[in-house]
Scaffold this motif. Structure first.
Motif, PDB file in Angstrom:
ATOM      1  N   THR A  32       0.825  -1.204   0.000  1.00  0.00           N
ATOM      2  CA  THR A  32       0.000   0.000   0.000  1.00  0.00           C
ATOM      3  C   THR A  32       0.859   1.254   0.000  1.00  0.00           C
ATOM      4  OG1 THR A  32      -1.748  -1.178   1.196  1.00  0.00           O
ATOM      5  CG2 THR A  32      -1.816   1.230   1.231  1.00  0.00           C
TER       6      THR A  32
ATOM      7  N   ALA B 221       1.237   4.013  -2.977  1.00  0.00           N
ATOM      8  CA  ALA B 221       0.971   5.425  -2.704  1.00  0.00           C
ATOM      9  C   ALA B 221       2.139   6.305  -3.137  1.00  0.00           C
ATOM     10  CB  ALA B 221       0.677   5.615  -1.218  1.00  0.00           C
TER      11      ALA B 221
ATOM     12  N   CYS C 288       2.234   6.498  -6.874  1.00  0.00           N
ATOM     13  CA  CYS C 288       1.138   7.365  -7.314  1.00  0.00           C
ATOM     14  C   CYS C 288       1.492   8.834  -7.126  1.00  0.00           C
ATOM     15  CB  CYS C 288      -0.140   7.016  -6.552  1.00  0.00           C
ATOM     16  SG  CYS C 288      -1.605   7.927  -7.102  1.00  0.00           S
TER      17      CYS C 288
ATOM     18  N   THR D 117       1.623  11.341 -10.333  1.00  0.00           N
ATOM     19  CA  THR D 117       0.693  12.461 -10.384  1.00  0.00           C
ATOM     20  C   THR D 117       1.427  13.801 -10.426  1.00  0.00           C
ATOM     21  OG1 THR D 117       0.516  12.328  -7.960  1.00  0.00           O
ATOM     22  CG2 THR D 117      -1.230  11.298  -9.250  1.00  0.00           C
TER      23      THR D 117
ATOM     24  N   MET E 213      -3.035   1.340 -10.664  1.00  0.00           N
ATOM     25  CA  MET E 213      -2.267   2.581 -10.639  1.00  0.00           C
ATOM     26  C   MET E 213      -2.830   3.604 -11.620  1.00  0.00           C
ATOM     27  SD  MET E 213       0.072   4.329  -9.251  1.00  0.00           S
ATOM     28  CE  MET E 213       0.661   2.993  -8.195  1.00  0.00           C
TER      29      MET E 213
ATOM     30  N   MET F 224      -5.829   5.173  -9.966  1.00  0.00           N
ATOM     31  CA  MET F 224      -5.462   6.054  -8.857  1.00  0.00           C
ATOM     32  C   MET F 224      -4.894   7.370  -9.368  1.00  0.00           C
ATOM     33  SD  MET F 224      -3.778   3.169  -6.315  1.00  0.00           S
ATOM     34  CE  MET F 224      -3.090   4.397  -5.198  1.00  0.00           C
TER      35      MET F 224
ATOM     36  N   LEU G 286      -6.692  11.109  -8.892  1.00  0.00           N
ATOM     37  CA  LEU G 286      -6.036  11.984  -7.925  1.00  0.00           C
ATOM     38  C   LEU G 286      -5.179  13.074  -8.554  1.00  0.00           C
ATOM     39  CD1 LEU G 286      -4.901   9.315  -5.303  1.00  0.00           C
ATOM     40  CD2 LEU G 286      -6.936  10.755  -5.236  1.00  0.00           C
TER      41      LEU G 286
ATOM     42  N   VAL H 244      -2.221  13.612  -2.254  1.00  0.00           N
ATOM     43  CA  VAL H 244      -2.248  12.375  -3.036  1.00  0.00           C
ATOM     44  C   VAL H 244      -1.807  11.186  -2.184  1.00  0.00           C
ATOM     45  CG1 VAL H 244      -1.224  11.177  -4.999  1.00  0.00           C
ATOM     46  CG2 VAL H 244      -1.927  13.554  -5.228  1.00  0.00           C
TER      47      VAL H 244
ATOM     48  N   SER I  70      -4.162   8.110  -1.358  1.00  0.00           N
ATOM     49  CA  SER I  70      -3.739   6.835  -1.934  1.00  0.00           C
ATOM     50  C   SER I  70      -3.683   5.732  -0.888  1.00  0.00           C
ATOM     51  CB  SER I  70      -2.367   6.979  -2.609  1.00  0.00           C
ATOM     52  OG  SER I  70      -2.418   7.886  -3.681  1.00  0.00           O
TER      53      SER I  70
ATOM     54  N   ALA J 119      -7.033   4.198  -0.741  1.00  0.00           N
ATOM     55  CA  ALA J 119      -7.660   3.853  -2.024  1.00  0.00           C
ATOM     56  C   ALA J 119      -8.384   2.518  -1.898  1.00  0.00           C
ATOM     57  CB  ALA J 119      -6.608   3.797  -3.124  1.00  0.00           C
TER      58      ALA J 119
END
Length: 291
Positions: free
Chosen positions: A73, A77, A80, A84, A159, A162, A166, A219, A223, A226
């Motif tokens: 996790t 994150a 991500c 992003t 991914m 996500m 986001l 984010v 995340s 999520a």
């Protein structure tokens, strides 16, 4: 101009702060405390038993399966956040510079992205990533082998969902930082002989860091929790912490275990945020000393 400092004995200040403090205590601290208390209980025949022992915490720390999901996790994150920011910064920079004449329309579009239901956006990706979806249809019509793109029900599909859901957060915060940069500072750098690249890295980028850091934090926190993307686009093949917590509460009816996993996830997120805040403060102080 002299600024008057108010004391905590001021009734106006107390009346202003008290409602917010009560809301924070009632809807944040009390639920967190109740969750922490629940971790010291057990379940028997699908019923909660108030025993006050460390059985649940022993189970959490003794089973590597839980920590594998927690590490996955956090890794998802962090990836991500990187993706992003890499997508949001160029887009926000273009919106704040080249497209600044459309300022009002851009702000409306960004707000509209927040108002759009995440469920609709996530399920829309199924039509694109499916074996018979739009992506493979386009690949087939450009001469590539059909069904070459198989991202649905994979971690990559999770991914994609996500990042898509986001990316608007860092784009908005970075955009706000960029539009507040004084144009005279950039022009002064040009007058001093700096190139566009050097001006960007020494003027624009440092001044946009508050928006970049705040967007990254948003984010990262979102995340960690999520739930929709791993379920819909990942197919449950690589579950994240949110799915593990849901199964503990609903499927297994083991509320103490779900509460313990929730506390662990919150602690991991808090530690990561403290580390990021310390890094940001160190960078800010180092920049101030070098200047």
């Amino acid at each position: 101009m002299r600024i008057e400092r108010k004391s905590w004995n001021d009734p106006v200040l107390v009346a202003t702060v008290a409602p917010l403090a009560l809301v924070m205590v009632a809807f944040l601290l009390v639920p967190l405390l109740m969750t922490a208390v629940l971790t010291f209980q057990t379940t028997q025949y699908y019923r909660l038993v108030w025993t006050w022992d460390l059985k649940i915490w022993t189970e959490v720390f003794s089973k590597p399966h839980y920590w594998t999901i927690m590490i996955r996790t956090v890794a998802m994150a962090l990836v991500c956040v990187v993706l992003t920011v890499l997508i949001a910064f160029p887009a926000a920079y273009a919106l704040a510079t080249r497209l600044r004449t459309f300022k009002t329309q851009i702000q409306i579009l960004i707000i509209f992205a927040f108002l759009t239901d995440a469920v609709l956006k996530t399920f829309g990706w199924i039509l694109i990533l499916d074996k018979n979806g739009v992506a493979n249809w386009l690949l087939m019509h450009v001469g590539l082998p059909p069904e070459m793109l198989n991202l649905l029900f994979t971690p990559a599909g999770t991914m994609i969902g996500m990042v898509y859901n986001l990316v608007a957060y860092p784009m908005f915060t970075i955009y706000l930082s960029l539009v507040r940069i004084d144009r005279d500072l950039i022009l002064a750098a040009y007058d001093a002989g700096a190139s566009r690249v050097r001006t960007f890295f020494e003027v624009t980028l440092p001044l946009s860091r508050p928006g970049l850091y705040s967007g990254a934090v948003l984010v990262f926190v979102l995340s960690l929790g999520a739930f929709l993307e791993p379920k819909v686009l990942g197919g449950g093949t690589s579950p994240l912490a949110s799915e593990l917590i849901r199964q503990s509460f609903e499927t297994r009816v083991n509320w103490p275990l779900g509460a313990a996993l929730t506390v662990v996830l919150i602690a991991i997120g808090a530690l990561m945020l403290v580390a990021c805040a310390a890094f940001a403060l160190r960078r800010t102080s180092a920049t101030g000393r070098s200047a």
